[in-house]
Scaffold this active site. Sequence first.
Site, PDB file in Angstrom:
ATOM      1  N   HIS A  64       0.845  -1.197   0.000  1.00  0.00           N
ATOM      2  CA  HIS A  64       0.000   0.000   0.000  1.00  0.00           C
ATOM      3  C   HIS A  64       0.880   1.247   0.000  1.00  0.00           C
ATOM      4  CE1 HIS A  64      -4.200  -1.540   1.370  1.00  0.00           C
ATOM      5  NE2 HIS A  64      -3.669  -2.298   0.434  1.00  0.00           N
TER       6      HIS A  64
ATOM      7  N   TYR B  10      -9.198   5.564   7.502  1.00  0.00           N
ATOM      8  CA  TYR B  10      -9.337   5.869   8.933  1.00  0.00           C
ATOM      9  C   TYR B  10     -10.362   6.994   9.039  1.00  0.00           C
ATOM     10  CZ  TYR B  10      -4.961   3.311   9.919  1.00  0.00           C
ATOM     11  OH  TYR B  10      -3.985   2.344  10.047  1.00  0.00           O
TER      12      TYR B  10
END
Length: 389
Positions: free
Chosen positions: A72, A200
Site C-alpha cells: 500500500h 481511517y
Amino acid sequence: MRTQVAIIGSGPAGLLLGQLLHGAGIDAVILERQSRDYVLSRIRAGVLEDGTVRLLDAVGAGARLHAEGLPHDGFELLFGGRRHRIDLQRLTGRRVTIYGQTEMTRDLMDLRASEGAATVFEAKDVALHDFDGSKPSVTFTKDGVAQRLDCEFIAGCDGYHGISRASVPGSAMQIFERGYPFGWLGILADVPPVSHELIYAGEERGFALCSMRSQSRSRYYVQCAADEDIANWPDERFWDELRLRLDPATAEALVTGPSIEKSIAPLRSFVAEPMRFGRLFLAGDAAHIVPPTGAKGLNLAASDVHYLSQALIDYFGERSSAGIDAYSAKALARVWKAERFSWWLTSLMHHFPQDSAFGRRIQRAELDYLAGSDHAMAALAENYVGLPY
Ligand code: FAD
Ligand code: DHB
C-alpha cells in the site's frame, strides 16, 4: 534440556527472534503456553512496516508475504464528509504491506519446523528462575511431566499477560500507562474491501477503520464503549453503524456479509522500564502496549527483537556485553516514539465521551491542518511507515 536462549512465547516477537538467532547459529528453544492452532486462530494486526518486511526477508520467511501481501502506497483519512489521501510513497519514498499477523506467524512457525528448531507448545506453568545470577533456568510442565530448561539468557516474548514481566519484582520496574475510555469492535468477513486503500474515519459518531486481509477478505473496526458487550452486536448492527461513520459514496460501495470473526479489543498505552533485568530481556507486548490506531504493536515487536538479536549475536560471537547492556535504552528510544505516535493518532481520530465542544473543534482544526500541509502529512507518513532502526 539446555539451550543458549530460552524464548517464552510463540507470537511474532518470539518467533522472529528465534529465526534471527537460528540464522546466526545461536540455539534457542521456544516455550509456548497455547497450542499451535490456538495461536494461529487469533486475529490481530494487519499492517507491516517495510522494516518488518525486511526482517522477514532476512530470515527467509518473506516468500508468501511477497506473493500474497498487498503493498500500500497510501491511506485515507475521512473527516468532515471528505476523504483525504496520505500519499506515503510521495511523502517518504516508502510503503507498508497488508499481511495478517496470523499469516506471518504461520510462515515463521513453518520455517522453524522445517529447520528442526525446538518449540514446546502447551508448555504449562512456565516459571523463570535465577535470571539475576549467571545460570538462569525455566521450568514448565508438558503433558503432566515437570521439565527444566537451563539457559544463558531468557527472552520474555510472552505478551502483555505473560509470566516474564510478572516475574520481575515491582520495585525493579517503572510502569507508565494510559487507558482510553473506549475499545475497538472488529469484524472479519469474506467480502471484497470497500476501497483498495485503508480508510481511517473520524466522524461525529466515532472512529471507524476500513482495512483488509486480501482482495476478498475485509477487516473493519468501529470505536465502541470500553465495557461493550459483544452479544449486543449482531452483524447487521455492526454494518449499519459502520455505514453511518463513512461518507455516502463509501457507505454505498460497502459490501456486507456474515462475519467469520468478531471481537472487542481494549485500547491502552503501557510501557515497562527497563526492558532488561540481568539475564532476562523483555520484547514486544511483554514490555509495552500501544493502542492499535497507528498499527504499531506488531512492528514494535519486530524492532525490539532486531535490537535484541544483534545484542545476543555480539555477545555469543565476541563475548562483548556492550550490546546487551545497551538493549533496553536502544529499544525504549524507538518504543516511546511509537507510543507517542499511537497516542496522538488515537487522540486525533476518536470521539472521547468527556470531550467538550472545544476539544472537538481542536481535533477538527488539526485534521484540517494535516490535510492542507505537506509538512504535517510528511510527519504522519514518516511515523506510519515506521521510524528507521
Ligand atoms: P503476542 O502476540 O501476545 O505473543 C505472546 C505469546 O506468548 C502468545 O502466543 C501467548 O500465548 C504466549 N504466552 C503468554 N503467556 C505465556 C506463558 N506464561 N508461558 C508461555 N507462553 C505464554 N496491533 C496492531 O498493530 N493492529 C491491530 O489491529 C492489533 N489488534 C490486536 C488485537 C488484540 C486482541 C490484541 C491482544 C493485540 C492486537 N494488536 C494489534 C497488537 C499486536 O497483535 C501485538 O502487538 C503483537 O501480537 C505483539 O507480539 P508479541 O509476540 O509481543 O506478543
Ligand atoms: C489494522 C489494524 C490497525 O490497527 C490499523 O491501524 C490498520 C489495520 C488491521 O487489523 O487490518
